[in-house]
Scaffold this motif. Structure first.
Motif, PDB file in Angstrom:
ATOM      1  N   VAL A 189       0.874  -1.204  -0.184  1.00  0.00           N
ATOM      2  CA  VAL A 189       0.040   0.042   0.010  1.00  0.00           C
ATOM      3  C   VAL A 189       0.895   1.276   0.018  1.00  0.00           C
TER       4      VAL A 189
ATOM      5  N   ASN B  25       2.544   1.685  -3.479  1.00  0.00           N
ATOM      6  CA  ASN B  25       1.538   2.148  -4.437  1.00  0.00           C
ATOM      7  C   ASN B  25       1.315   3.537  -4.171  1.00  0.00           C
ATOM      8  N   ASP B  26       1.194   4.020  -2.755  1.00  0.00           N
ATOM      9  CA  ASP B  26       0.855   5.495  -2.682  1.00  0.00           C
ATOM     10  C   ASP B  26       1.917   6.217  -3.388  1.00  0.00           C
TER      11      ASP B  26
ATOM     12  N   ALA C 219       1.108   6.243  -7.088  1.00  0.00           N
ATOM     13  CA  ALA C 219      -0.074   7.315  -7.256  1.00  0.00           C
ATOM     14  C   ALA C 219       0.526   8.698  -7.433  1.00  0.00           C
TER      15      ALA C 219
ATOM     16  N   PHE D 215      -5.019   3.158 -10.288  1.00  0.00           N
ATOM     17  CA  PHE D 215      -5.287   4.511  -9.361  1.00  0.00           C
ATOM     18  C   PHE D 215      -6.515   5.531  -9.978  1.00  0.00           C
TER      19      PHE D 215
ATOM     20  N   THR E 201      -9.924   2.264  -9.052  1.00  0.00           N
ATOM     21  CA  THR E 201     -10.072   1.257  -7.806  1.00  0.00           C
ATOM     22  C   THR E 201      -9.876   2.244  -6.496  1.00  0.00           C
TER      23      THR E 201
ATOM     24  N   ARG F 232      -8.527   3.165  -2.909  1.00  0.00           N
ATOM     25  CA  ARG F 232      -7.201   3.158  -2.522  1.00  0.00           C
ATOM     26  C   ARG F 232      -7.091   1.936  -1.359  1.00  0.00           C
TER      27      ARG F 232
ATOM     28  N   TRP G 266      -5.723  -0.690  -3.364  1.00  0.00           N
ATOM     29  CA  TRP G 266      -4.332  -0.593  -3.833  1.00  0.00           C
ATOM     30  C   TRP G 266      -3.269  -1.592  -3.570  1.00  0.00           C
TER      31      TRP G 266
END
Length: 357
Positions: free
Chosen positions: A68, A71-72, A75, A101, A104, A106, A109
């Protein structure tokens, strides 16, 4: 080999929402790591926390939470580059994982491990796009040679968790997209931070994923299964938009494309329990290809033994290739693949690629 067979069966059971009997969690999680699907087990682990053991649950949760956070950062990277491209008059198309992004929440993610951001622009927008990305500090990591069938460039920065793959065409051979006609109806514009980008519909995204895996990555020819992308297909099916099965079939009218599509759909039904229409998973060649892929996933020594199955669709491939050239007749007579083609596929079949079994 038998252990790998058991681990693969048990991993698929987890993704179907079933707790495997007498699970070997060390081997199962090892295979999940190899196929880049460990964080996708989070929903399963949460549901069956009391049945899988605390150490297994905590391991999966740790990988999920780390993903997470990763992937933040992806993003934020995507938000920045889309805005910079918009400022240069370019509205990019997001492909594969980058679409997550925009489509979906967050909270989901963390289920998908990403290695890069795939972005496509029109050929006449390449220069403006590169100017925008170079201004953000990106540098060229790899550029396809002039002889390559598909042009793309990989761009990187030291501060990012992954590279940007810039394309000017959809993945895989162009003739697979002929039946799409004007592709604009298959994409919708969506906000990305202060910018905007085009995102494919769930149905068209499924088509792109299948063409990418089956032909750009040659999975159809050498019998690989990309478990991570199979899960993404499942998620597209159960998404609010869902997949329009009739539209997907219409997008793959040729014999080769239909066989490749339905091979994936057989796997989706058999391995993950997804409700796929019977008419799209009942033909002989796709079911045979699925059995081949399943055998190879369980017993890797069969990868070279079963490679001659490429001849099942080689004539269909030549027919499609012929149609892509005006007036050419490449299909016609049946013939074996060229020696160089067989050598390439043989070498490729010996490679262990991340995310695939």
């Amino acid at each position: 080999m038998a252990e790998n067979s058991r681990s693969f069966t048990q991993l698929c059971a987890c993704f179907r929402g079933c707790v495997p009997k007498r699970a070997d969690w060390m081997s199962l999680l090892g295979l999940a790591n190899e196929t880049l699907t460990t964080p996708a087990l989070m929903e399963f682990a949460t549901r069956f926390e009391d049945q899988i053991g605390e150490d297994v649950y905590l391991y999966i949760r740790e990988i999920f939470e780390r993903n997470v956070a990763r992937n933040d950062r992806f993003a934020a990277q995507l938000t920045e580059l889309v805005a910079a491209m918009n400022d240069r008059g370019v509205t990019p198309v997001l492909l594969k994982g980058a679409t997550m992004f925009a489509t979906t929440a967050r909270m989901r993610w963390g289920s998908r491990i990403m290695s890069d951001l795939d972005v496509m622009v029109l050929p006449d927008q390449i220069d403006a796009t590169l100017d925008a990305l170079f201004a953000l500090g990106y540098v060229e990591h790899f550029l396809t040679p002039p002889t390559a069938k598909k042009w793309y460039i990989e761009l990187k920065r030291p501060s990012d968790v992954g590279m940007v793959d810039l394309h000017r065409e959809l993945p895989g051979p162009a003739f697979f997209y002929r039946s799409s006609g004007d592709t604009k109806p298959h994409f919708k514009m969506m906000p990305i931070g202060r910018g905007r980008a085009y995102v494919p519909s769930a149905t068209y995204q499924a088509l792109i994923l299948i063409i990418h895996d089956q032909f750009q990555d040659s999975d159809y020819w050498i019998g690989n299964i990309d478990v991570r992308h199979l899960i993404e297909l499942r998620d597209l099916v159960i998404s609010p938009e869902g997949i329009d099965w009739d539209a997907l079939a219409a997008l793959t009218p040729s014999k080769l494309a239909r066989n490749a599509l339905e091979t994936q759909l057989v796997a989706l039904f058999r391995l993950l329990g997804v409700d796929v229409p019977a008419r799209m998973r009942s033909r002989f060649v796709p079911r045979l290809q699925h059995r081949r892929r399943l055998a190879q996933a369980r017993f890797s020594l069969l990868r070279q033994v079963l490679l001659p199955m490429v001849i099942l669709d080689y004539r269909n491939y030549r027919t499609e290739l012929g149609k892509s050239f005006s007036g050419a007749e490449i299909g016609g007579k049946w013939r074996l693949p060229k020696i160089d083609t067989l050598r390439f596929l043989l070498a490729f079949s010996r490679e262990q690629r991340a995310g695939k079994v």
